[in-house]
Design a protein around this motif. Sequence first.
Motif, PDB file in Angstrom:
ATOM      1  N   ARG A  88      -5.414  13.473  -5.164  1.00  0.00           N
ATOM      2  CA  ARG A  88      -4.565  12.763  -4.204  1.00  0.00           C
ATOM      3  C   ARG A  88      -4.223  11.392  -4.770  1.00  0.00           C
ATOM      4  O   ARG A  88      -4.961  10.854  -5.585  1.00  0.00           O
ATOM      5  CB  ARG A  88      -5.233  12.670  -2.827  1.00  0.00           C
ATOM      6  CG  ARG A  88      -6.147  11.500  -2.621  1.00  0.00           C
ATOM      7  CD  ARG A  88      -6.604  11.361  -1.186  1.00  0.00           C
ATOM      8  NE  ARG A  88      -8.062  11.327  -1.184  1.00  0.00           N
ATOM      9  CZ  ARG A  88      -8.810  11.601  -0.151  1.00  0.00           C
ATOM     10  NH1 ARG A  88      -8.292  11.937   0.983  1.00  0.00           N
ATOM     11  NH2 ARG A  88     -10.123  11.538  -0.246  1.00  0.00           N
ATOM     12  N   ASN A  89      -3.113  10.840  -4.327  1.00  0.00           N
ATOM     13  CA  ASN A  89      -2.639   9.537  -4.829  1.00  0.00           C
ATOM     14  C   ASN A  89      -2.585   9.510  -6.356  1.00  0.00           C
ATOM     15  O   ASN A  89      -2.961   8.522  -6.988  1.00  0.00           O
ATOM     16  CB  ASN A  89      -3.521   8.388  -4.315  1.00  0.00           C
ATOM     17  CG  ASN A  89      -3.524   8.304  -2.806  1.00  0.00           C
ATOM     18  OD1 ASN A  89      -2.536   8.645  -2.155  1.00  0.00           O
ATOM     19  ND2 ASN A  89      -4.630   7.884  -2.230  1.00  0.00           N
ATOM     20  N   GLY A 166      -3.487  13.767   2.541  1.00  0.00           N
ATOM     21  CA  GLY A 166      -2.724  13.618   1.296  1.00  0.00           C
ATOM     22  C   GLY A 166      -3.316  14.351   0.109  1.00  0.00           C
ATOM     23  O   GLY A 166      -3.017  14.032  -1.047  1.00  0.00           O
ATOM     24  N   ILE A 167      -4.163  15.353   0.368  1.00  0.00           N
ATOM     25  CA  ILE A 167      -4.796  16.087  -0.731  1.00  0.00           C
ATOM     26  C   ILE A 167      -3.846  17.180  -1.212  1.00  0.00           C
ATOM     27  O   ILE A 167      -3.513  18.094  -0.473  1.00  0.00           O
ATOM     28  CB  ILE A 167      -6.164  16.662  -0.303  1.00  0.00           C
ATOM     29  CG1 ILE A 167      -7.095  15.495   0.070  1.00  0.00           C
ATOM     30  CG2 ILE A 167      -6.773  17.514  -1.419  1.00  0.00           C
ATOM     31  CD1 ILE A 167      -8.365  15.898   0.753  1.00  0.00           C
ATOM     32  N   GLU A 168      -3.397  17.041  -2.465  1.00  0.00           N
ATOM     33  CA  GLU A 168      -2.428  17.975  -3.043  1.00  0.00           C
ATOM     34  C   GLU A 168      -3.096  19.202  -3.670  1.00  0.00           C
ATOM     35  O   GLU A 168      -2.525  20.287  -3.646  1.00  0.00           O
ATOM     36  CB  GLU A 168      -1.584  17.262  -4.101  1.00  0.00           C
ATOM     37  CG  GLU A 168      -0.749  16.126  -3.543  1.00  0.00           C
ATOM     38  CD  GLU A 168      -0.131  15.287  -4.644  1.00  0.00           C
ATOM     39  OE1 GLU A 168       0.404  15.873  -5.618  1.00  0.00           O
ATOM     40  OE2 GLU A 168      -0.196  14.053  -4.540  1.00  0.00           O
TER      41      GLU A 168
END
Length: 195
Positions: A88-89, A166-168
């Motif tokens: 994430r990020n 927001g965890i991809e």
Amino acid sequence: MYKVFVKELPLILTNNLSEITNSKYFLLNGESIQEAIGLLSKKKINEAYIYHPNHEELLKKFCKNIPRVVAAGGVVTNKEGKVLFIYRNDKWDLPKGKLDKGETIEECAIREVEEETGVKKLKIENFLRTTYHIFKRNGQFKLKEVHWYAMKTSYDGELKGQKSEGIEKVKWKGPKKIKKALTNSYVNIKSLFGE
């Protein structure tokens, strides 16, 4: 001594003056703390020290000026010895999150890993360490204190990243892939792997 990271740069809370050689040091008061964090976050200095003679009081007094957010997470290993990572990020990270009212730190660590990755059947093996970093929320600096646990699981089901966080991606990684992931991770995460 406490090592708090501000944009990956160390802010060291210490009661030992001999540790402060040629580095900039600040007093343990609101103005000085804000100045130190500001300089580090703008990368105007590479490290800063905050000195107070009493080790027991250091973190307590620091948290009177910078609110503390307690969180917990896990270094989770599966039956193949692979470690669970989240992305994430634009960085590889480990699952962790904020302590809810009325829950123990261990319960928080397990809940957060489950919520962020979909992994179940988690068992805490032992406590690893506590890491600290500064983040900004609503224009205010806060201290995140994360309690890390080594965990095992026999889960081999689907991995599901928590979109609302927001965890991809969620991936199991072996030694080679862990090494590669750590080149694009955070100092505190690298420290859990002895880097």
